[in-house]
Design a protein around this motif. Structure first.
Motif, PDB file in Angstrom:
ATOM      1  N   UNK A 119       0.699  -1.211  -0.140  1.00 20.86           N
ATOM      2  CA  UNK A 119      -0.045  -0.113   0.096  1.00 20.86           C
ATOM      3  C   UNK A 119       0.794   1.329  -0.152  1.00 20.86           C
ATOM      4  N   UNK A 120       1.837   1.063   0.911  1.00 23.73           N
ATOM      5  CA  UNK A 120       2.735   2.325   1.218  1.00 23.73           C
ATOM      6  C   UNK A 120       3.543   2.726  -0.423  1.00 23.73           C
ATOM      7  N   UNK A 121       4.028   1.518  -1.001  1.00 23.68           N
ATOM      8  CA  UNK A 121       4.531   1.665  -2.380  1.00 23.68           C
ATOM      9  C   UNK A 121       3.722   2.194  -3.422  1.00 23.68           C
ATOM     10  N   UNK A 122       2.416   1.944  -3.283  1.00 24.92           N
ATOM     11  CA  UNK A 122       1.529   2.486  -4.359  1.00 24.92           C
ATOM     12  C   UNK A 122       1.531   3.872  -4.316  1.00 24.92           C
ATOM     13  N   UNK A 123       1.388   4.408  -2.756  1.00 27.86           N
ATOM     14  CA  UNK A 123       1.092   5.873  -2.641  1.00 27.86           C
ATOM     15  C   UNK A 123       2.605   6.305  -2.901  1.00 27.86           C
ATOM     16  N   UNK A 124       3.708   5.652  -2.882  1.00 31.47           N
ATOM     17  CA  UNK A 124       5.034   6.533  -3.188  1.00 31.47           C
ATOM     18  C   UNK A 124       4.993   6.773  -4.760  1.00 31.47           C
ATOM     19  N   UNK A 125       4.639   5.776  -5.681  1.00 28.78           N
ATOM     20  CA  UNK A 125       4.584   5.881  -6.865  1.00 28.78           C
ATOM     21  C   UNK A 125       3.533   6.801  -7.377  1.00 28.78           C
ATOM     22  N   UNK A 126       2.477   7.077  -6.658  1.00 28.56           N
ATOM     23  CA  UNK A 126       1.508   7.921  -7.119  1.00 28.56           C
ATOM     24  C   UNK A 126       2.005   9.332  -6.777  1.00 28.56           C
ATOM     25  N   UNK A 127       2.845   9.590  -5.517  1.00 29.11           N
ATOM     26  CA  UNK A 127       3.482  10.623  -5.367  1.00 29.11           C
ATOM     27  C   UNK A 127       4.371  11.145  -6.382  1.00 29.11           C
ATOM     28  N   UNK A 128       5.029   9.980  -6.736  1.00 32.21           N
ATOM     29  CA  UNK A 128       6.094  10.490  -7.824  1.00 32.21           C
ATOM     30  C   UNK A 128       5.532  10.584  -9.307  1.00 32.21           C
ATOM     31  N   UNK A 129       4.395   9.895  -9.559  1.00 32.69           N
ATOM     32  CA  UNK A 129       3.788  10.380 -10.793  1.00 32.69           C
ATOM     33  C   UNK A 129       3.002  11.787 -10.809  1.00 32.69           C
ATOM     34  N   UNK A 130       2.500  12.148  -9.636  1.00 36.56           N
ATOM     35  CA  UNK A 130       1.875  13.637  -9.663  1.00 36.56           C
ATOM     36  C   UNK A 130       2.953  14.747  -9.598  1.00 36.56           C
ATOM     37  N   UNK A 131       4.192  14.162  -8.881  1.00 33.76           N
ATOM     38  CA  UNK A 131       5.369  15.363  -8.808  1.00 33.76           C
ATOM     39  C   UNK A 131       5.696  15.553 -10.179  1.00 33.76           C
ATOM     40  N   UNK A 132       6.042  14.451 -11.215  1.00 38.65           N
ATOM     41  CA  UNK A 132       6.329  14.542 -12.538  1.00 38.65           C
ATOM     42  C   UNK A 132       5.401  15.396 -13.352  1.00 38.65           C
ATOM     43  N   UNK A 133       4.092  15.122 -12.904  1.00 41.98           N
ATOM     44  CA  UNK A 133       2.946  16.078 -13.491  1.00 41.98           C
ATOM     45  C   UNK A 133       3.391  17.382 -13.344  1.00 41.98           C
ATOM     46  N   UNK A 134       3.689  17.830 -12.054  1.00 45.40           N
ATOM     47  CA  UNK A 134       3.936  19.243 -11.620  1.00 45.40           C
ATOM     48  C   UNK A 134       5.091  19.786 -12.257  1.00 45.40           C
ATOM     49  N   UNK A 135       6.248  18.769 -12.437  1.00 41.79           N
ATOM     50  CA  UNK A 135       7.436  19.231 -12.930  1.00 41.79           C
ATOM     51  C   UNK A 135       7.419  19.701 -14.414  1.00 41.79           C
ATOM     52  N   UNK A 136       6.149  19.319 -14.999  1.00 38.79           N
ATOM     53  CA  UNK A 136       5.803  19.684 -16.628  1.00 38.79           C
ATOM     54  C   UNK A 136       4.949  20.932 -16.339  1.00 38.79           C
ATOM     55  N   UNK A 137       4.833  21.508 -15.159  1.00 38.65           N
ATOM     56  CA  UNK A 137       4.396  23.145 -15.186  1.00 38.65           C
ATOM     57  C   UNK A 137       2.653  22.653 -15.299  1.00 38.65           C
ATOM     58  N   UNK A 138       2.318  21.537 -14.997  1.00 32.39           N
ATOM     59  CA  UNK A 138       0.658  21.330 -15.118  1.00 32.39           C
ATOM     60  C   UNK A 138       0.225  21.414 -13.524  1.00 32.39           C
ATOM     61  N   UNK A 139      -0.812  22.372 -13.317  1.00 32.95           N
ATOM     62  CA  UNK A 139      -1.601  22.423 -12.160  1.00 32.95           C
ATOM     63  C   UNK A 139      -2.483  21.081 -12.136  1.00 32.95           C
ATOM     64  N   UNK A 140      -2.414  20.328 -11.049  1.00 39.72           N
ATOM     65  CA  UNK A 140      -3.233  18.958 -11.006  1.00 39.72           C
ATOM     66  C   UNK A 140      -4.496  19.522 -10.227  1.00 39.72           C
ATOM     67  N   UNK A 141      -5.519  19.521 -10.874  1.00 41.60           N
ATOM     68  CA  UNK A 141      -6.808  19.780 -10.514  1.00 41.60           C
ATOM     69  C   UNK A 141      -7.766  18.553 -10.668  1.00 41.60           C
ATOM     70  N   UNK A 142      -8.135  17.927  -9.686  1.00 42.70           N
ATOM     71  CA  UNK A 142      -9.133  17.110  -9.739  1.00 42.70           C
ATOM     72  C   UNK A 142     -10.469  17.176  -8.910  1.00 42.70           C
ATOM     73  N   UNK A 143     -11.507  16.290  -9.420  1.00 41.85           N
ATOM     74  CA  UNK A 143     -12.770  16.282  -8.404  1.00 41.85           C
ATOM     75  C   UNK A 143     -12.477  15.600  -7.056  1.00 41.85           C
ATOM     76  N   UNK A 144     -13.187  16.168  -6.042  1.00 37.61           N
ATOM     77  CA  UNK A 144     -13.044  15.574  -4.768  1.00 37.61           C
ATOM     78  C   UNK A 144     -14.585  15.667  -4.077  1.00 37.61           C
ATOM     79  N   UNK A 145     -14.750  14.671  -3.288  1.00 38.59           N
ATOM     80  CA  UNK A 145     -16.029  14.553  -2.494  1.00 38.59           C
ATOM     81  C   UNK A 145     -15.886  14.652  -1.010  1.00 38.59           C
ATOM     82  N   UNK A 146     -16.586  15.578  -0.285  1.00 35.23           N
ATOM     83  CA  UNK A 146     -16.403  15.547   1.032  1.00 35.23           C
ATOM     84  C   UNK A 146     -17.128  14.376   1.728  1.00 35.23           C
TER      85      UNK A 146
END
Length: 866
Positions: free
Chosen positions: A689-716
């Protein structure tokens, strides 16, 4: 002289070793303490001849912080008399001062109120607990929380009624009297520092400095897992350049090991094992995750490997003659496309009377893995394979797991089979168990089977030997129709299905994630699942009948009552009527929710009360506790994955004993193996589980590095007094949003909703949050802030005691939020007012901090008044 060898390699400087002179008496004292502690960790509590635990020796008559441990014989006597209870301790992730002990002898967890009652026990330790008066313990907890609230609010207890609530009151409370068994070979990832670092809930911002003495004797190790206390590292066990290169060490992940925990210290002492590497590096962070999960990623020993057959091994004819020969049957495997350890295969054929012969064939690992051999010992120690995003850490060597045992197509393989006679509705009229030899005709993926179910036939690239593709397709249809009827009947009989999301990634040649998406479970997955479940049930029934006191079974306890009650109350507030009396009634309640959004939120909330399934030995608990709650079956075990689970290996051996009419296995040995399998399975699951979260963080970080704002739908999904939780469906990610991390002029809480007053034109971000954190965060519903500060205060006191040169620490008191009035609208443009409640949809921005270990995914709601 004591020699500390360093593996630290940094630009411009390479450190080989440092020699620190010590007196002969110091060497003797330290060596004796380390040896005693290590003996205790490996063998249970081995005390001195005076029955005093080495950590409880107090030559200087200093103030004691904990109760002395009872000696082992006393513990065993009291356990037999049910005056003590044995169980595994779990430390609360949010409030680390609290913990729970799960004991097979009691019908509910034992609540451990504070660190003193926890008595130096660490996460996962097996402990012996004495029960205490739960009313007194609970009142003490409420008094402590009320005192903290008054402190936070400058002496004004603005909500005295909140501490008088008993909705979460436990059934039992207790204190740890002995640590029966420490988690073996445990090391902790984290950072080394001269001072005590205070992170925020983002774990990355400010430090509280404590004056450093002229002649320091210890430095501090702060584990990544906040449930583990700060570890005091004697200066001769730390890198010798720590005072010259503190900034460097703040950017690397290290491993530390606890060596002893004196009764006079609030904190354990330890040594630095080694440096893993820079913070944020995927390999380094993965190694840290494995260490924290107690998963060993080392090659198999030469001694173990000598027990393997040669790679060219073939099945002897003498072995074939002993088995049922099924090589002419149309047997095939259905697995993920990347699977290399194929441990289950199936076949189906129509009988003359209109019924079906259905077979489940499992790799016969026990033919190669003989009891009490070095290879068997190593497999038992590993307990399970661990599946990471980029690789598998196997339980068995690849020669077995990927070749000789794996049910690869067009190859003769040894198997242990369960063959049923079923009617067209999937009802079983006859069951056969036995060892077989098989030959798979095809390696199908779930996608291949799904293509058949969807009516598109097998893909053209599927290779089939000895049988026609049309017959394989017909078999898949027969399996599908039977599985649908079996699944429907299983849920009608009271089974429960829980909500879960699994992410999968595609990696580039450098091992970085390029895509992240949810793993889609289709009918083909459920088809195989249904027959594997039935095989496990059938085998459990057989071994429990033949070995009533030593069968290795698997059970699933009902939900934790206090959490289930809280969930039902929350669901009712959301307008959902939930019947939690049984797993079946819970499932019916879920199915009655028609709104998909509401159903998703309720299913998400329903996970929190659930407990983990676990292995056990049948003769160690009463039969009414054998039940598997989610499956709603009286007997269950694991038989279908012996390549990757040691529990299945033991069940194979027990099934063979049952078929041969052999005597019971040793109950104590099976109980010990069951406990180890539970620990290893939990560790592997945590690492995955923690390894999946690590790779998700890296994936999102790479998106940020491409100067992309990461905006997603969330539900309270829940609302608290100073925060709310959001769920991002795309990533299966749940996160908490704190009011004091947002640019607000004020906020107010009313039951079920938060009203926020935004600063117009200011967008939340991590940079802004760090500025806001120059004041300590206000505690959220007794969040971990006060506990963390308490721990740091105690660590400072410990250092002061050791150094005799520390000044007192003073904390700024958190500011009170500005409170304003609001109306009932969701948005009020004129006042920059926004109200959120459960089911509110929000756009959120994701930002990743790769400068902390482990990396953190921060979530900020967009300011609607830009």
């Amino acid at each position: 002289m004591y020699v500390w060898r360093s593996v630290y390699k940094k630009p411009q400087v390479t450190y080989i070793s440092i020699v620190v002179p010590r007196t002969k008496q110091q060497r003797y004292d330290n060596s004796r303490s380390r040896n005693n502690y290590n003996s205790n960790r490996n063998n249970g509590n081995n005390y001195h001849s005076q029955n005093l635990h080495p950590d409880d020796v107090n030559h200087n008559n200093w103030k004691t912080m904990f109760n002395q441990f009872l000696n082992p014989q006393t513990v065993e006597n009291l356990l037999e008399k049910s005056q003590l209870y044995r169980g595994v301790i779990r430390i609360n992730r949010v409030n680390r001062g609290e913990a729970y002990v799960t004991s097979d002898e009691l019908d509910s967890d034992i609540f451990i109120s504070d660190t003193r009652d926890r008595n130096r026990a660490l996460e996962g330790d097996i402990v012996a607990v004495r029960l205490k008066d739960v009313d007194r313990v609970w009142q003490t907890k409420k008094d402590r929380e009320q005192a903290r609230r008054i402190l936070r609010n400058n002496g004004d207890d603005t909500a005295p009624d909140e501490v008088n609530e008993d909705s979460g009151k436990p059934k039992y409370a207790g204190e740890v009297m002995s640590i029966v068994t420490r988690v073996e070979n445990m090391v902790h990832p984290g950072k080394l520092s001269i001072n005590i670092s205070t992170g925020t809930n983002n774990k990355d911002s400010k430090e509280r400095k404590v004056s450093t003495p002229q002649d320091p004797r210890i430095v501090w190790f702060r584990p990544s897992d906040k449930r583990t206390p700060f570890i005091a590292i004697p200066i001769d066990r730390a890198p010798h350049d720590i005072f010259l290169n503190e900034e460097y060490y703040d950017k690397v992940v290290m491993l530390a090991r606890i060596t002893h925990w004196p009764i006079t210290s609030k904190h354990p002492f330890g040594v630095i094992e080694r440096e893993l590497g820079p913070v944020g590096d995927i390999k380094v962070e993965t190694d840290a995750i494995l260490a924290d999960s107690n998963v060993s990623d080392i090659p198999f020993t030469d001694v173990a490997l000598r027990g393997l057959p040669p790679p060219t091994w073939a099945i002897p004819q003498s072995e074939i003659d002993k088995r049922r020969d099924l090589r002419k049957e149309m047997i095939f495997t259905i697995d993920p496309p990347t699977a290399r350890d194929l441990d289950d295969a199936v076949h189906i054929k129509t009988l003359d009377d209109g019924n079906f012969e259905v077979g489940v064939h499992i790799a016969d690992v026990t033919y190669f893995l003989r009891p009490n051999t070095p290879l068997d010992t190593e497999a038992q120690s590993r307990g399970t394979s661990t599946y990471l995003v980029d690789r598998v850490i196997p339980m068995l060597p690849s020669l077995l797991s990927e070749k000789l045992c794996s049910l690869n197509p067009d190859s003769d393989r040894l198997a242990f089979s369960v063959i049923w006679k079923m009617d067209p509705k999937g009802n079983i009229s006859d069951t056969w168990f036995g060892r077989t030899v098989i030959r798979s005709c095809a390696k199908l993926s779930y996608g291949d089977a799904q293509s058949v179910i969807d009516g598109d036939g097998l893909p053209s690239d599927v290779q089939i030997t000895s049988h026609s593709p049309t017959k394989v397709q017909d078999a898949i249809f027969d399996f599908f129709r039977l599985s649908q009827k079996m699944r429907k009947r299983r849920y009608e009989n009271g089974a429960l299905s829980m909500f879960s999301v699994k992410l999968c990634f595609t990696l580039n040649k450098n091992g970085d994630p390029e895509t992240a998406e949810q793993y889609d479970i289709k009918e083909a997955n459920r088809l195989i699942e249904e027959f594997m479940l039935q095989a496990n049930i059938s085998v459990a029934e057989k071994i429990s009948e033949s070995l009533p006191d030593s069968a290795l079974l698997r059970r699933h306890d009902p939900p934790i009552p206090r959490r289930l009650d809280a969930f039902i109350q929350t669901a009712e507030e959301l307008g959902c009527e939930i019947d939690g009396s049984t797993a079946g009634s819970l499932q019916e309640s879920f199915e009655a929710i028609k709104d998909p959004l509401v159903k998703m939120v309720v299913l998400l909330l329903a996970i929190k009360p659930m407990q983990r399934a676990k292995y056990f030995c049948s003769g160690t608990i009463s039969e009414e506790k054998y039940l598997h709650y989610a499956l709603n079956v009286p007997l269950y075990s694991h038989f279908t994955s012996p390549i990757r689970r040691y529990a299945d290996v033991m069940v194979h051996r027990q099934l063979q004993n049952a078929l041969e009419g052999k005597d019971e296995m040793n109950k104590k040995d099976i109980h010990k193996i069951a406990k180890n399998c539970n620990r290893k399975k939990d560790g592997a699951k945590l690492a995955q589980d923690n390894n999946i979260q690590l790779y998700l963080a890296k994936y999102l970080h790479n998106l940020e590095a491409d100067k992309k704002d990461i905006v997603r739908l969330a539900i309270v999904v829940s609302v608290n007094k100073t925060s709310y939780n959001v769920y991002i469906p795309e990533y299966g990610l749940e996160k908490r949003v704190y009011m004091d991390s947002l640019p607000l002029t004020g906020f107010e809480y009313t039951k079920g909703s938060l009203t926020m007053f935004w600063k117009r034109g200011v967008m939340p971000s991590r940079d802004l949050e760090e500025k806001l954190y120059e004041q300590p965060r206000q505690g959220d519903d007794y969040s971990d802030t006060s506990e963390e500060e308490d721990e740091e205060d105690e660590a400072a006191k410990d250092q002061a005691a050791v150094e005799k040169a520390f000044s007192d620490m003073t904390l700024k008191e958190p500011p009170k939020p500005m409170v304003a009035k609001s109306d009932s609208s969701e948005l009020d443009e004129s006042r920059c007012m926004q109200r959120v409640h459960v089911f509110t949809n929000l756009d959120v921005k994701l930002q990743v901090n790769m400068l902390v270990s482990p990396p953190i995914i921060n979530i900020y709601p967009l300011n609607p008044f830009m």
